[in-house]
Design a protein around this motif. Structure first.
Motif, PDB file in Angstrom:
ATOM      1  N   GLU A 230       0.822  -1.204   0.000  1.00 15.66           N
ATOM      2  CA  GLU A 230       0.000   0.000   0.000  1.00 15.66           C
ATOM      3  C   GLU A 230       0.856   1.254   0.000  1.00 15.66           C
ATOM      4  O   GLU A 230       0.467   2.290  -0.574  1.00 15.66           O
ATOM      5  N   SER A 231       2.022   1.163   0.613  1.00 18.41           N
ATOM      6  CA  SER A 231       2.951   2.293   0.578  1.00 18.41           C
ATOM      7  C   SER A 231       3.452   2.541  -0.846  1.00 18.41           C
ATOM      8  O   SER A 231       3.607   3.688  -1.280  1.00 18.41           O
ATOM      9  N   SER A 234       0.707   4.236  -2.693  1.00 16.19           N
ATOM     10  CA  SER A 234       0.620   5.642  -2.282  1.00 16.19           C
ATOM     11  C   SER A 234       1.702   6.481  -2.956  1.00 16.19           C
ATOM     12  O   SER A 234       1.462   7.636  -3.334  1.00 16.19           O
ATOM     13  N   ARG A 238       1.198   9.691  -5.348  1.00 14.70           N
ATOM     14  CA  ARG A 238       1.865  10.967  -5.081  1.00 14.70           C
ATOM     15  C   ARG A 238       2.553  11.492  -6.336  1.00 14.70           C
ATOM     16  O   ARG A 238       2.536  12.695  -6.630  1.00 14.70           O
ATOM     17  N   ASN A 243      -4.532   6.913  -8.322  1.00 14.33           N
ATOM     18  CA  ASN A 243      -4.191   5.587  -7.818  1.00 14.33           C
ATOM     19  C   ASN A 243      -3.827   4.656  -8.972  1.00 14.33           C
ATOM     20  O   ASN A 243      -4.352   4.812 -10.089  1.00 14.33           O
TER      21      ASN A 243
END
Length: 293
Positions: A230-231, A234, A238, A243
């Motif tokens: 999930e990191s 993310s 960013r 997503n």
């Protein structure tokens, strides 16, 4: 045994029991206006034991029956207070320090929240620790203490230590070691839990226990990998402002090397919101991360 000795033994037993009941009656006479539900006749366990006239074992049984009766009455009334419970149990276990049932069930009576019990975790722990001091070879007492520390006090590390100590007692069931690992998992120490589960897996000869350890090990892997995945998702969001739509897209971006799979071999599911779940959590029943909502 000859009839003569049988008669003698029965006579001694009857006299002993009669003496015990007479003693309880005399104690009660000292405080005729004090109801059993609210106040103990005598609150000093040491005094009661000295006054038992050598019949402390029989008197302990009587007091244990009194504990059960008192608890039953209060429970039936949905009482929010069990003032006499802890002192009664203290007297019972001082009269007979080896009455294991009084420690096990008594601590349960003390630990349960009102109106099901006294809701006194500290008193429950104190009683069961007294039991362990007097009966260090009773592994059931370690399990009871660990259970109270876990559910009642939410002391996961304390529970883990207790289960681990209990697992070293001769004849202790292997699941004490399993419980120790579970407590460490709940306490957030994944690496320690993995180490313990791995040792359980390596040392166990029981197929069901071995399978259980394997499932826990796999679940720990999932709990560690999902936050990492999930990191990565993310970081992609960013950089791009959206997503990721697939693992292939993350691989193409250079943020991921291969399509990630869980310990069962199934591909992790990347959701549109960037969260990651397992394909079938029933194959990994002990995971705390990655269950589909």
């Amino acid at each position: 045994m000859s009839p003569r000795w049988t008669i003698l033994a029965v006579t001694v037993l009857v006299v002993s029991m009669t003496a015990s009941f007479i003693l309880v009656g005399r104690i009660a006479a000292l405080y005729p206006s004090s109801p059993m539900e609210d106040v103990l006749f005598i609150s000093s366990p040491e005094f009661v034991k000295r006054a038992s006239l050598g019949y402390s074992g029989l008197l302990a049984d009587i007091y244990w029956m009194r504990v059960v009766q008192y608890f039953g009455r209060q429970h039936k009334r949905d009482s929010m207070e069990y003032k006499a419970l802890a002192p009664l149990l203290d007297i019972t276990t001082t009269l007979d320090p080896n009455l294991v049932v009084a420690y096990e069930w008594g601590s349960t009576f003390l630990d349960q929240p009102p109106p099901s019990g006294a809701g006194d975790d500290d008193a429950a722990v104190a009683l069961i620790r007294k039991g362990i001091r007097n009966n260090p070879d009773e592994w059931h007492l370690y399990f009871t203490l660990g259970f109270i520390q876990y559910l009642g006090q939410h002391d996961y590390l304390g529970a883990a230590k207790t289960f681990e100590e209990g697992s070293k007692v001769q004849g202790a069931h292997l699941w004490l070691k399993l419980m120790a690992a579970k407590m460490l998992t709940d306490a957030g120490s994944l690496e320690t839990a993995r180490y313990m589960w791995q040792n359980i897996y390596n040392e166990s000869t029981d197929k069901s226990l071995k399978k259980n350890a394997e499932l826990h090990l796999g679940s720990l892997v999932v709990d560690q990998e999902i936050p990492q995945l999930e990191s990565v998702a993310s970081e992609f969001a960013r950089r791009t402002g959206r997503n990721p739509s697939s693992w292939t897209e993350l691989i193409a971006s250079g943020l991921l090397r291969t399509v990630p799979r869980d310990p069962t071999g199934s591909v992790y599911v990347l959701r549109n919101d960037g969260h990651v779940v397992v394909a079938d959590w029933k194959n990994l029943p002990f995971i705390s991360r990655g269950k589909p909502e």
